[in-house]
Each structure stands twice: as C-alpha cells, then as structure tokens.
Write a protein that holds these residues in place. Structure first.
Motif, PDB file in Angstrom:
ATOM      1  N   ASP A  74       0.832  -1.203   0.000  1.00  0.00           N
ATOM      2  CA  ASP A  74       0.000   0.000   0.000  1.00  0.00           C
ATOM      3  C   ASP A  74       0.868   1.256   0.000  1.00  0.00           C
ATOM      4  OD1 ASP A  74      -2.318  -1.467  -0.030  1.00  0.00           O
ATOM      5  OD2 ASP A  74      -2.692  -1.319   2.137  1.00  0.00           O
ATOM      6  N   ALA A  75       1.949   1.224   0.784  1.00  0.00           N
ATOM      7  CA  ALA A  75       2.858   2.371   0.837  1.00  0.00           C
ATOM      8  C   ALA A  75       3.572   2.571  -0.501  1.00  0.00           C
ATOM      9  CB  ALA A  75       3.875   2.183   1.956  1.00  0.00           C
ATOM     10  N   MET A  76       3.786   1.471  -1.232  1.00  0.00           N
ATOM     11  CA  MET A  76       4.441   1.550  -2.538  1.00  0.00           C
ATOM     12  C   MET A  76       3.445   1.854  -3.663  1.00  0.00           C
ATOM     13  SD  MET A  76       6.968  -1.766  -2.176  1.00  0.00           S
ATOM     14  CE  MET A  76       7.769  -1.511  -3.776  1.00  0.00           C
ATOM     15  N   HIS A  77       2.147   1.858  -3.336  1.00  0.00           N
ATOM     16  CA  HIS A  77       1.084   2.124  -4.307  1.00  0.00           C
ATOM     17  C   HIS A  77       1.082   1.119  -5.449  1.00  0.00           C
ATOM     18  CE1 HIS A  77       0.395   5.890  -2.195  1.00  0.00           C
ATOM     19  NE2 HIS A  77       1.668   6.218  -2.363  1.00  0.00           N
ATOM     20  N   ILE A  78       1.251  -0.164  -5.097  1.00  0.00           N
ATOM     21  CA  ILE A  78       1.163  -1.215  -6.101  1.00  0.00           C
ATOM     22  C   ILE A  78       0.167  -2.266  -5.628  1.00  0.00           C
ATOM     23  CG2 ILE A  78       3.486  -0.893  -7.039  1.00  0.00           C
ATOM     24  CD1 ILE A  78       4.457  -3.179  -5.352  1.00  0.00           C
ATOM     25  N   MET A 102       5.794  -6.499 -10.991  1.00  0.00           N
ATOM     26  CA  MET A 102       6.700  -7.397 -10.288  1.00  0.00           C
ATOM     27  C   MET A 102       8.168  -7.082 -10.542  1.00  0.00           C
ATOM     28  SD  MET A 102       4.741  -9.217  -8.419  1.00  0.00           S
ATOM     29  CE  MET A 102       3.930  -7.614  -8.272  1.00  0.00           C
ATOM     30  N   GLY A 103       8.449  -6.445 -11.669  1.00  0.00           N
ATOM     31  CA  GLY A 103       9.834  -6.051 -11.927  1.00  0.00           C
ATOM     32  C   GLY A 103      10.335  -5.089 -10.868  1.00  0.00           C
ATOM     33  N   MET A 104       9.456  -4.226 -10.390  1.00  0.00           N
ATOM     34  CA  MET A 104       9.826  -3.294  -9.323  1.00  0.00           C
ATOM     35  C   MET A 104      10.156  -4.038  -8.038  1.00  0.00           C
ATOM     36  SD  MET A 104       7.456  -0.383  -7.493  1.00  0.00           S
ATOM     37  CE  MET A 104       7.116   0.432  -9.068  1.00  0.00           C
ATOM     38  N   LEU A 105       9.409  -5.104  -7.755  1.00  0.00           N
ATOM     39  CA  LEU A 105       9.650  -5.869  -6.528  1.00  0.00           C
ATOM     40  C   LEU A 105      10.892  -6.739  -6.638  1.00  0.00           C
ATOM     41  CD1 LEU A 105       6.106  -7.057  -5.368  1.00  0.00           C
ATOM     42  CD2 LEU A 105       7.515  -5.198  -4.472  1.00  0.00           C
ATOM     43  N   ARG A 109      18.964  -7.637 -10.212  1.00  0.00           N
ATOM     44  CA  ARG A 109      19.499  -8.946  -9.810  1.00  0.00           C
ATOM     45  C   ARG A 109      18.853  -9.476  -8.534  1.00  0.00           C
ATOM     46  NH1 ARG A 109      25.733  -7.106 -10.962  1.00  0.00           N
ATOM     47  NH2 ARG A 109      25.548  -6.908 -13.224  1.00  0.00           N
ATOM     48  N   GLY A 110      17.586  -9.162  -8.346  1.00  0.00           N
ATOM     49  CA  GLY A 110      16.837  -9.721  -7.219  1.00  0.00           C
ATOM     50  C   GLY A 110      17.087  -9.058  -5.884  1.00  0.00           C
ATOM     51  N   GLN A 111      17.769  -7.922  -5.851  1.00  0.00           N
ATOM     52  CA  GLN A 111      18.136  -7.312  -4.576  1.00  0.00           C
ATOM     53  C   GLN A 111      16.920  -6.815  -3.802  1.00  0.00           C
ATOM     54  OE1 GLN A 111      21.020  -4.359  -5.694  1.00  0.00           O
ATOM     55  NE2 GLN A 111      22.720  -5.795  -5.702  1.00  0.00           N
ATOM     56  N   THR A 112      15.934  -6.242  -4.496  1.00  0.00           N
ATOM     57  CA  THR A 112      14.736  -5.754  -3.806  1.00  0.00           C
ATOM     58  C   THR A 112      13.943  -6.921  -3.237  1.00  0.00           C
ATOM     59  OG1 THR A 112      14.620  -3.864  -5.324  1.00  0.00           O
ATOM     60  CG2 THR A 112      12.640  -4.390  -4.045  1.00  0.00           C
ATOM     61  N   LEU A 113      13.806  -7.990  -4.001  1.00  0.00           N
ATOM     62  CA  LEU A 113      13.084  -9.172  -3.528  1.00  0.00           C
ATOM     63  C   LEU A 113      13.785  -9.786  -2.325  1.00  0.00           C
ATOM     64  CD1 LEU A 113      10.544 -10.773  -4.352  1.00  0.00           C
ATOM     65  CD2 LEU A 113      12.046 -12.330  -5.597  1.00  0.00           C
ATOM     66  N   VAL A 132      10.514 -19.620  11.816  1.00  0.00           N
ATOM     67  CA  VAL A 132       9.896 -19.998  10.555  1.00  0.00           C
ATOM     68  C   VAL A 132      10.693 -19.372   9.418  1.00  0.00           C
ATOM     69  CG1 VAL A 132       7.837 -19.849   9.110  1.00  0.00           C
ATOM     70  CG2 VAL A 132       7.613 -20.176  11.585  1.00  0.00           C
ATOM     71  N   LYS A 133      11.136 -20.197   8.487  1.00  0.00           N
ATOM     72  CA  LYS A 133      11.876 -19.704   7.333  1.00  0.00           C
ATOM     73  C   LYS A 133      10.913 -19.115   6.319  1.00  0.00           C
ATOM     74  CE  LYS A 133      15.340 -21.016   3.886  1.00  0.00           C
ATOM     75  NZ  LYS A 133      16.190 -22.108   3.351  1.00  0.00           N
ATOM     76  N   ILE A 134      11.215 -17.932   5.840  1.00  0.00           N
ATOM     77  CA  ILE A 134      10.356 -17.232   4.889  1.00  0.00           C
ATOM     78  C   ILE A 134      10.983 -17.263   3.493  1.00  0.00           C
ATOM     79  CG2 ILE A 134       9.231 -15.060   4.310  1.00  0.00           C
ATOM     80  CD1 ILE A 134       8.182 -16.333   6.851  1.00  0.00           C
ATOM     81  N   LYS A 135      10.194 -17.658   2.516  1.00  0.00           N
ATOM     82  CA  LYS A 135      10.621 -17.627   1.116  1.00  0.00           C
ATOM     83  C   LYS A 135       9.622 -16.808   0.322  1.00  0.00           C
ATOM     84  CE  LYS A 135      12.929 -22.175   0.996  1.00  0.00           C
ATOM     85  NZ  LYS A 135      12.957 -23.492   0.319  1.00  0.00           N
ATOM     86  N   ILE A 136      10.109 -15.801  -0.383  1.00  0.00           N
ATOM     87  CA  ILE A 136       9.231 -14.963  -1.198  1.00  0.00           C
ATOM     88  C   ILE A 136       9.683 -15.042  -2.652  1.00  0.00           C
ATOM     89  CG2 ILE A 136       8.424 -12.625  -1.640  1.00  0.00           C
ATOM     90  CD1 ILE A 136       8.643 -12.005   1.259  1.00  0.00           C
ATOM     91  N   ASP A 137       8.739 -15.285  -3.536  1.00  0.00           N
ATOM     92  CA  ASP A 137       9.059 -15.423  -4.962  1.00  0.00           C
ATOM     93  C   ASP A 137       7.955 -14.784  -5.788  1.00  0.00           C
ATOM     94  OD1 ASP A 137      10.460 -16.104  -7.214  1.00  0.00           O
ATOM     95  OD2 ASP A 137      10.010 -18.238  -7.138  1.00  0.00           O
ATOM     96  N   THR A 138       8.283 -14.475  -7.025  1.00  0.00           N
ATOM     97  CA  THR A 138       7.309 -13.968  -7.978  1.00  0.00           C
ATOM     98  C   THR A 138       7.763 -14.309  -9.387  1.00  0.00           C
ATOM     99  OG1 THR A 138       6.132 -12.002  -8.776  1.00  0.00           O
ATOM    100  CG2 THR A 138       8.417 -11.690  -8.103  1.00  0.00           C
TER     101      THR A 138
END
Length: 263
Positions: A74-78, A102-105, A109-113, A132-138
């Motif tokens: 919401d803060a990123m307006h996406i 998703m390119g923005m996220l 080279r994946g640094q933002t993700l 708990v291990k967290i994995k985020i992908d897109t």
C-alpha cells in the motif's frame, strides 16, 4: 495485525470459550482469553449470573506476514495478490506474489526481492517461540535465477580449466554463493572459495592443484614447443584459498553474474 478482543458470555467459562471457538472457527488452543467474571449460581437457581470472557485469536505467523506485506505494498502504491503455502514439517512459509509491477519488486538482480524477504522474516519471527523460514518469490524468479547462476559457474569453471587462471566473480549473497560452489564441485579440474567481507564477499574459481595436467599437441605437455607452462601448485598462483578459515567448498551469498579471468 492486532485483533481486538471480543466479549462472550455463557452459563460457564468453558461454555463461553466454546462459543468463542465457534465464532472464530478455530480450536481453543488458537485463542487467548481472560475471564471478566466467573459464573455465579443463586439460591434455587435464582439470581445466577453467566460467565463473561474477553477473547481474540492468537496472532499467527501468516497473519503477521500478510499484514506487513499489505501495508508495504500500500505504501508503494502497487496492487499485489498474495498467496502462501506452509510446510509445517520444514517450518517454512512460502509466499507467492502476483501483479503487474513485479519487476519493481524483483529489483536489480533480485536485490529488492531479497530485501523484502529479509524484512518479512524479521517481522514473522519477532517474539516467536519457533523460527519460521520465509521464502518470497514472484514469476518463478528464484528458479530462473538459480539456473542462470549454475550456468555461469559451469562456464567459468571450464574457462578456468583451459586458461589455468582464476576467475573472480562479482559479490553475491550467501545463497547464490552456495549455488556457485555446488556447481563448481561438479566440474573436474576446478575449485572455488569465497573472499572479501560483508557486501563485498565474492566467489573465486580457480584451477584444482590436484588435477592432472592436460596434454596437448599430440602428446607434448604444456611446456613443449612454446606452449604455456603447466599450472603450478605454488600458493602465489591463487590455487589455494586466501581466506583464513580455509573453507573453499562449503561456503554458504550481491548478486552479480559477471566474472573476470585473472591476467
């Protein structure tokens, strides 16, 4: 996500808890409650009072993660759709993000993700008894990135075998450095180790000093007829890792894909 307490009343405290379980559709161990007033029985059943409790659902890891990610987007307006899969055995929460930006996220080279995954992990495990291990992908980025790094490692290792000179890769995070090391181990005649500190930590791929010299030109060795000298086992020629902990192969992470061959 701080869920507000709700008040329930029934003939007994246990009955009130049962009503709360029905309302929240969770078992009692997923609730936290406090007794406002115990039940009271009057004489001959007259003037009795029901029990009153305040109840709310215990905050789960998934709740904290969703709340944090939604507020962030919401803060990123996406506009991002969030889905998840929880592996209770491995204690891993996999988050999948879908949307038009998703390119923005992903970032360079994946640094933002990676940064989003790190911050989400901090939020998920704050005041938690179990990690708990967290994995985020897109858009399947993690798998595509992994394949790219594996190909890089194989190509650079083969090039090092031919030239006899070490290759210095750009800084990478611990996860990607492990991918490089694992891939290089599959190439006979090449080894890898990590050098540098913190954000400058990078992988070096060098010739394996234990490998047998390659014979060329119909049986002549590399010194014959003006050929290159064979790779020396001398430490000064970079075949031995310079890092003091001497762990060249089992090093476990920004994220460059380009390397250079030492001249």
């Amino acid at each position: 996500m701080n869920m507000e307490f709700m008040e329930f009343s029934a003939k007994t405290v246990n009955d009130a808890v049962t009503e709360a379980c029905k309302h929240f559709t969770v078992p009692s161990d997923k609730l936290e409650y406090e007794v406002i007033e115990e039940e009271k029985s009057g004489v001959f059943g007259l003037f009795s009072k029901p029990a009153r409790i305040r109840v709310r659902k215990k905050e789960q890891v998934v709740d904290r993660v969703y709340d944090f990610l939604k507020r962030t987007f919401d803060a990123m307006h996406i506009d991002v759709a969030i889905s998840h899969e929880m592996d209770e055995i491995e204690s891993t929460l996999s988050i999948e993000l879908k949307g038009n930006d998703m390119g923005m996220l992903i970032g360079k080279r994946g640094q933002t993700l990676d940064s989003l995954q790190y911050l989400t992990s901090l939020v998920a495990n704050k005041n938690s008894d179990k990690y708990v291990k967290i994995k985020i992908d897109t858009e399947n980025y993690r798998q595509r990135r992994k394949e790219t790094i594996e190909n890089l490692a194989k190509n650079m290792a083969n090039k090092v075998k031919k030239t006899g000179r070490p290759a210095f890769l750009e800084p990478m995070n611990p996860y990607e450095r492990r991918i490089i090391h694992t891939s290089v181990q599959k190439v006979n005649g090449a080894i890898s180790w990590s050098e540098g500190e913190n954000a400058n930590r990078h992988v070096v791929i060098g010739p394996d000093p234990k490998a047998k010299p390659v014979r060329r030109n119909g049986g002549y060795n590399n010194r014959g007829r003006g050929g290159r000298r064979p790779y020396s086992a001398n430490r000064s020629e970079h075949n031995t890792p310079a890092n003091p902990d001497r762990k060249p192969l089992n090093e476990g992470g920004a994220t460059g894909l380009y390397g250079r061959i030492d001249k």
